[in-house]
Design an enzyme around this catalytic site. Structure first.
Site, PDB file in Angstrom:
ATOM      1  N   GLU A  65      49.548  33.402  82.701  1.00 51.39           N
ATOM      2  CA  GLU A  65      50.533  32.584  83.420  1.00 51.39           C
ATOM      3  C   GLU A  65      51.609  33.436  84.083  1.00 51.39           C
ATOM      4  O   GLU A  65      52.197  33.046  85.100  1.00 51.39           O
ATOM      5  CB  GLU A  65      51.186  31.557  82.486  1.00 51.39           C
ATOM      6  N   ASP A  85      61.490  41.638  96.534  1.00 51.38           N
ATOM      7  CA  ASP A  85      62.567  40.716  96.181  1.00 51.38           C
ATOM      8  C   ASP A  85      63.934  41.389  96.276  1.00 51.38           C
ATOM      9  O   ASP A  85      64.927  40.746  96.647  1.00 51.38           O
ATOM     10  CB  ASP A  85      62.358  40.168  94.773  1.00 51.38           C
TER      11      ASP A  85
END
Length: 245
Positions: free
Chosen positions: A52, A163
């Protein structure tokens, strides 16, 4: 002023559960100007990365199997950030992971220890800043990019350096939208360059010395007309506000 815009990717949410850093990305600015210096490093976390989490940043165990462990890159990374103001979105998360890694490293080796981060660097949390500037609104990095019209279409997955670069643009927009401007002789030639916009229009930047701009004050008739127009607009605004209430 030296600032380092920083982001990390990890194996999970909490280092207390054994999660580790897998990527660090940072961009350096001095006096609100990009210096061109960046730091980017993938890290072998010495543990399994859950599926995940891989879905978020795309970094699986195979990708970082041959990357160095944190102990091998710690000194170089510390040299890059030490003494700077760190600009981080949700700073407690990233600083917490860095301090955890440094703490484990300091236990493993003797001699000069590194960290904690806040004892050697300033920390500016852009998430806290955004919440104060835009209360009650979404303040994720993607939301801020949309709010400040910053292109992040190339951000398919989270990535530390990408980012950090996006956050640098967001931070500049949040704190004024411009890098530092100089009007001295050294930058005069840059100001005189002609730019061409996307519509094909030429914009000529002019350099003016003090005294070249004259101040033209309104006549009494022009001033009276201006005040009358302002009064009319104020009356219209008051009527509209009363109707909305």
């Amino acid at each position: 002023m030296r600032q380092v815009i920083l982001d990390t990717e990890t194996t999970g949410i909490d280092p207390k559960d054994g999660h580790r850093l897998v990527e660090i990305g940072a961009v350096e600015m001095v006096n609100r100007r990009f210096t061109g210096r960046t730091y980017h490093q993938y890290i072998n976390p010495e543990r399994h990365i859950d599926a995940e989490v891989v879905a978020i940043h795309g970094i699986d165990n195979a990708k970082i199997a041959n990357e160095p462990v944190f102990a091998k890159i710690a000194d170089e990374f510390w040299a890059f950030i030490e003494g700077a103001e760190l600009v981080i979105h949700n700073a407690p998360f990233d600083v917490g992971f860095i301090d955890h890694e440094l703490g484990m490293l300091n236990k493993q080796r003797s001699g000069l220890s590194l960290g904690p981060v806040r004892e050697h660097c300033g920390v500016l949390d852009t998430l806290t800043m955004a919440r104060k500037m835009h209360p009650g609104q979404r303040n994720s990095l993607d939301a801020l990019c949309k709010r400040y019209d910053i292109d992040n279409g190339h951000r398919v997955l989270h990535g530390a350096l990408l980012d950090a670069e996006i956050l640098a643009d967001v931070y500049l927009a949040m704190t004024g939208g411009q890098t530092a401007l100089t009007l001295d002789a050294a930058s005069a030639s840059e100001q005189q360059q002609t730019d061409t916009s996307s519509e094909g229009l030429s914009i000529q930047r002019l350099t003016l010395t003090p005294g070249q701009l004259s101040v033209v004050r309104p006549t009494e008739q022009e001033q009276a007309a201006h005040e009358a127009k302002c009064e009319a607009h104020q009356l219209t605004w008051f009527e509209d506000a009363s109707n909305d209430a």
